[in-house]
Design a protein around this motif. Sequence first.
Motif, mmCIF file in Angstrom:
data_model
loop_
_atom_site.group_PDB
_atom_site.id
_atom_site.type_symbol
_atom_site.label_atom_id
_atom_site.label_comp_id
_atom_site.label_asym_id
_atom_site.label_seq_id
_atom_site.Cartn_x
_atom_site.Cartn_y
_atom_site.Cartn_z
ATOM 1 N N LEU A 144 7.214 -32.610 46.562
ATOM 2 C CA LEU A 144 6.759 -31.690 45.514
ATOM 3 C C LEU A 144 6.408 -30.331 46.102
ATOM 4 N N MET A 145 5.793 -30.354 47.302
ATOM 5 C CA MET A 145 5.371 -29.082 47.886
ATOM 6 C C MET A 145 6.539 -28.232 48.361
ATOM 7 N N ILE A 146 7.582 -28.893 48.930
ATOM 8 C CA ILE A 146 8.660 -28.058 49.475
ATOM 9 C C ILE A 146 9.816 -27.893 48.491
ATOM 10 N N ALA A 147 10.073 -28.911 47.665
ATOM 11 C CA ALA A 147 11.229 -28.812 46.768
ATOM 12 C C ALA A 147 10.821 -28.467 45.345
ATOM 13 N N GLY A 148 9.543 -28.628 45.052
ATOM 14 C CA GLY A 148 9.055 -28.303 43.720
ATOM 15 C C GLY A 148 9.612 -29.249 42.669
ATOM 16 N N TYR A 149 9.260 -28.980 41.418
ATOM 17 C CA TYR A 149 9.762 -29.815 40.333
ATOM 18 C C TYR A 149 10.727 -28.982 39.500
ATOM 19 N N ILE A 150 12.007 -29.119 39.787
ATOM 20 C CA ILE A 150 13.017 -28.412 38.995
ATOM 21 C C ILE A 150 13.923 -29.460 38.365
ATOM 22 N N PRO A 151 13.787 -29.679 37.034
ATOM 23 C CA PRO A 151 14.582 -30.725 36.384
ATOM 24 C C PRO A 151 16.064 -30.577 36.723
ATOM 25 N N ASN A 152 16.688 -31.715 37.005
ATOM 26 C CA ASN A 152 18.115 -31.800 37.348
ATOM 27 C C ASN A 152 18.473 -31.219 38.719
ATOM 28 N N LYS A 153 17.497 -30.629 39.385
ATOM 29 C CA LYS A 153 17.805 -30.070 40.710
ATOM 30 C C LYS A 153 17.014 -30.761 41.819
ATOM 31 N N THR A 154 15.714 -30.877 41.600
ATOM 32 C CA THR A 154 14.893 -31.547 42.619
ATOM 33 C C THR A 154 14.056 -32.646 41.984
ATOM 34 N N GLU A 155 14.448 -33.089 40.815
ATOM 35 C CA GLU A 155 13.646 -34.054 40.091
ATOM 36 C C GLU A 155 13.994 -35.488 40.524
ATOM 37 N N THR A 156 13.306 -35.977 41.553
ATOM 38 C CA THR A 156 13.530 -37.359 41.990
ATOM 39 C C THR A 156 12.693 -38.287 41.104
ATOM 40 N N ILE A 157 12.895 -39.596 41.253
ATOM 41 C CA ILE A 157 12.187 -40.545 40.370
ATOM 42 C C ILE A 157 10.662 -40.391 40.454
ATOM 43 N N PRO A 158 10.080 -40.344 41.688
ATOM 44 C CA PRO A 158 8.618 -40.211 41.721
ATOM 45 C C PRO A 158 8.125 -38.953 41.004
ATOM 46 N N LEU A 159 8.859 -37.853 41.141
ATOM 47 C CA LEU A 159 8.472 -36.621 40.449
ATOM 48 C C LEU A 159 8.637 -36.775 38.938
ATOM 49 N N ALA A 160 9.735 -37.428 38.543
ATOM 50 C CA ALA A 160 9.985 -37.650 37.119
ATOM 51 C C ALA A 160 8.832 -38.442 36.492
ATOM 52 N N ILE A 161 8.346 -39.452 37.234
ATOM 53 C CA ILE A 161 7.244 -40.272 36.711
ATOM 54 C C ILE A 161 5.998 -39.418 36.513
ATOM 55 N N TYR A 162 5.662 -38.646 37.546
ATOM 56 C CA TYR A 162 4.448 -37.852 37.493
ATOM 57 C C TYR A 162 4.490 -36.872 36.306
ATOM 58 N N PHE A 163 5.613 -36.168 36.183
ATOM 59 C CA PHE A 163 5.659 -35.133 35.150
ATOM 60 C C PHE A 163 5.875 -35.714 33.756
ATOM 61 N N ALA A 164 6.465 -36.926 33.684
ATOM 62 C CA ALA A 164 6.564 -37.602 32.389
ATOM 63 C C ALA A 164 5.165 -37.986 31.899
ATOM 64 N N VAL A 165 4.361 -38.528 32.822
ATOM 65 C CA VAL A 165 2.990 -38.904 32.440
ATOM 66 C C VAL A 165 2.202 -37.665 32.037
ATOM 67 N N GLU A 166 2.363 -36.618 32.811
ATOM 68 C CA GLU A 166 1.605 -35.397 32.547
ATOM 69 C C GLU A 166 1.921 -34.821 31.171
ATOM 70 N N SER A 167 3.198 -34.952 30.770
ATOM 71 C CA SER A 167 3.578 -34.411 29.463
ATOM 72 C C SER A 167 3.439 -35.469 28.365
ATOM 73 N N GLY A 168 2.838 -36.616 28.713
ATOM 74 C CA GLY A 168 2.564 -37.643 27.710
ATOM 75 C C GLY A 168 3.766 -38.488 27.332
ATOM 76 N N ASN A 169 4.869 -38.384 28.058
ATOM 77 C CA ASN A 169 6.075 -39.166 27.756
ATOM 78 C C ASN A 169 5.994 -40.507 28.482
ATOM 79 N N MET A 170 5.161 -41.412 27.970
ATOM 80 C CA MET A 170 4.918 -42.676 28.657
ATOM 81 C C MET A 170 6.163 -43.553 28.703
ATOM 82 N N GLU A 171 7.024 -43.386 27.735
ATOM 83 C CA GLU A 171 8.228 -44.205 27.668
ATOM 84 C C GLU A 171 9.130 -43.921 28.873
ATOM 85 N N ALA A 172 9.390 -42.630 29.104
ATOM 86 C CA ALA A 172 10.221 -42.248 30.256
ATOM 87 C C ALA A 172 9.536 -42.678 31.550
ATOM 88 N N ALA A 173 8.230 -42.460 31.641
ATOM 89 C CA ALA A 173 7.494 -42.839 32.855
ATOM 90 C C ALA A 173 7.662 -44.323 33.133
#
Lengths: 213, 228
Positions: free
Chosen positions: B163-192
Motif C-alpha cells: 500500500l505504501m509503495i504501490a498505493g491503491y489504484i483500482p485495476n493497476k495496483t489493486e491486489t486482493i488484500p488491498l481490495a478487501i481493505y478498501f471494500a470494507v472501508e467503503s462498506g461493500n461487505m459483499e465484495a470483501a
Amino acid sequence: MLFLEIRKKLSSFELDVQLKAENEIVILFGPSGSGKTTILNCISGLATPDSGTITLNNIPLFKNKKENVPIQKRNIGYLFQDYALFPHMTVKKNIYYGAREQEFVHQLVEVLEIGHLMEKYPRQISGGEKQRVALARALATKPQLLLLDEPFSALDQHIRQECQDELLRLHQTWNIPVIMVTHDYQEAQKMADRIYKINKGQISEEIKSNFSQ
Amino acid sequence: MNYTPLLLSLKIASIATIIVFIIGIFLARIIARNSFPGKNVVESIILLPMVLPPTVVGFGLLYLFGKNGIIGSLLLEWFNFQIVFTWIGAVIASVVVSFPLMYQSASAAFQNFDLNIENAALTMGASKWKVFWTISFPLAFPGLLAGTVLTFARALGEFGATLMIAGYIPNKTETIPLAIYFAVESGNMEAATFWVIIIVLLGFSSIMWLNWWTKRNILRFSEINNKR
C-alpha cells in the motif's frame, strides 16, 4: 608414490607430519581428534595446509599455497567414514557418477559382487553393501591414490573381516598407494605395510611391517 | 464482478516468488556455507523484514524508490521511469517482505545433509556447478520447495508495504488484500467477503498441497527410512 610434508594449525594443536606411501597400504593410527582425517582432507584437497608439500607420482599437488591443484583434478579416490553415498541416486548412478570407462566399472562391479544392487537406493542396502558400493564408486574414477577414513568402523565384526580381506585382495590387483585411517590396532596390524602412529598432530612412531604378507 | 485483483495478485506473487527463489538460493548457498567477518550482521539484515512492521518496510522502499529516493531519482533521470504507484512496486514490496522466509528455508535445506556427500562428488572430479545441480539442489529440494510455497503465500498476502509503495489504484495496483481493505472501508461487505474467501482458499490449498507433497516425497531420500 605419495610424499607429504605439511603443517596446519588446528584448534587445539598444530598438525605437523611427514610421511610417504609407495604402492602399499599405509595406516594412520591414533586416537580420535589426533588429526588423521585432516591429513586425508589435505591430500584430497578438501582442506588446505598452512605450508608444506604434497607430491603424488612426482607431480606436486600442493606447494606452500603457491601451487594447489584443485580437488577435481587430483584424481584421488576418497572413501568417507559414513560412505557419503548420494541418497537420491541408485547404486548404479552412484558408481557411474565420476566413472571414466564403462568396461572398467563392469569389472569393479563383478569383483565387488554388487551387480544385484545396481537398481537399489543406498537406503535399501546393508552397511557392508554400502561399504562395497562406496569402494566401487571411489575406484571407478581410476584414482592414483585411495584414501580410506575408518572404512570398516560401522560394520559388524564378521562383515568387517570380510571387507578387510577384500580390500587386501583388491589392493594386490590395483596396486596403488592406499592410505587408511583407523583407531583399531588389530586392524592396523592386519592391513598395513606401514603404520604411522599419530598423536596430537605429530607422528610419534613409524612401523614398517609385513604382517599382511 | 471484476476479477482484476485476483489476476494482479497472482501475477505479482508469481513474479516475486521467482525473483526470491533465485536470489534466495544464491545468497543462502553463498552465505550459509561460508564464514566471513560480519556474516551475522548480513544475515540479520536479510531477516529484518520478517520482524519489522510492513509499514516500516514500505517506508524504507519509498525512501529508496520514491521520486527523490536514491534509486528512484536515478531511474527517473535515466529511464524516465517511476516505480512508485505501479505493480512493479508491489512486486518489490512482496520480494522484500517474503525474502526472509525463502532465505531461512534455503539455508536450512543446504545444511540438512552431510557435507561429505558434496565432497565425495568433488573428489570424483565433478565441477562445483555439477555438484550443485546434481547433488546439492536435489537434496535440498524439499526445503527449497517449502520456502517457495511460503514465499508465494506471503507475497500473495502482502498489504502494508504494498500500500505504501504501490498505493491503491483500482485495476493497476489493486491486489486482493488491498481490495478487501478498501471494500470494507467503503462498506461493500459483499465484495470483501468474496475476496476473503478467495485468499483463504488460495493460502489453504498451497499449504495443504505442500504438506501432502512433503509427506509423500521427503522420506524418499531420508536415511531414517532405512533404519526402521
